[in-house]
Design a protein around this motif. Structure first.
Motif: not given
Length: 258
Positions: A182-184, A186-187, A190-191, A197, A199
């Motif tokens: 996941a790149d920034d 996408e992060r 997610i948040e 996530d 992972t």
């Protein structure tokens, strides 16, 4: 006539949605290539139906990306009028079909990820993505079950089917790590609860894959370097060939009605 490729406003949500749509479109197209060529009529129908499931998911995701972007790029433009580097699918799904075992292993690796992924996405704070996930999870559960059954048949079958399945595992394993990145941008999603996530799904995926592979008397390669780049538009040469076929009608007769 040369048809210009579209420009896409790749905001985090648009890009996130396009990545999942591209996965479904490209893998669905790969499965469609088996139509009329599968080892038995029943499997010919099964692969075609799984391809149609993926195409349906791609359409819904492209339509939502169009809505979010608001630039007039509809599902057809996203599918047919982007250059190869504008596609953001996983490298795994663009790999050639190869023999039947190769196709099944590719499907198994992807479905073992897609099923828990879409199940988790049903809790997305984005109601449209949650609705797409609810429908996709029912389909991915079947895809996983079907490919798992074939993994067992091939691995614990004849010496020839076992060898072909093991070769496919060895060839495709290096493409599986990209599913969990996941790149920034996408992060941030997610948040905010829009995305999940990937992972956190790795241990479940590995447990599923390891269990079926072991039962099939096959073996997974050891940990090692993984291929990546598809999510950022860096693809193998195989995607260009696939797109030249997929886009040929629209590029040759732009805007034609049938």
């Amino acid at each position: 006539m040369v048809v210009a490729s579209i420009q896409v406003s790749e905001t985090p949500l648009v890009l996130y949605t396009l990545r999942r749509a591209d996965d479904a479109l490209i893998l669905g197209h790969r499965l469609s290539e088996w139509c009329g060529h599968a080892p038995m009529l029943e499997e010919d129908m099964a692969l075609a139906n799984m391809g149609l499931d993926l195409l349906g998911a791609a359409r819904e995701l492209y339509s939502y990306a169009s809505q979010v972007e608001g630039k007039g790029n509809d599902e057809d433009k996203f599918a047919y009028l982007r250059d190869v580097r504008q596609y953001r699918n996983l490298l795994l799904v663009e790999q050639p079909n190869g023999d039947f075992a190769h196709t099944i292993v590719r499907q198994f690796f992807y479905a073992a990820f897609a099923d828990p992924y879409w199940r988790a996405m049903t809790k997305s704070s984005d109601p449209t993505l949650a609705a797409i996930a609810a429908k996709s999870e029912k389909e991915s559960a079947y895809h996983l079950r079907h490919s798992s059954e074939w993994m067992l048949r091939l691995g614990d079958g004849t010496p020839e089917s076992h060898a072909r399945a093991q070769t496919a595992i060895d060839d495709l394993w290096a493409f599986t790590g990209e599913m969990f990145e996941a790149d920034d941008g996408e992060r941030a999603l997610i948040e905010s609860g829009v995305a999940i996530d990937p992972t956190v799904l790795h241990s479940q995926w590995l447990e599923t894959v390891s269990g079926i592979v072991s039962e099939a008397t096959l073996a997974l390669p050891g940990a090692g370097w993984m291929q990546k780049g598809g999510r950022n538009g860096r693809h193998s040469e195989h995607l260009g060939h696939l797109l030249s076929e997929l886009q040929s009608m629209q590029r040759t007769f732009p805007g034609a009605s049938w």
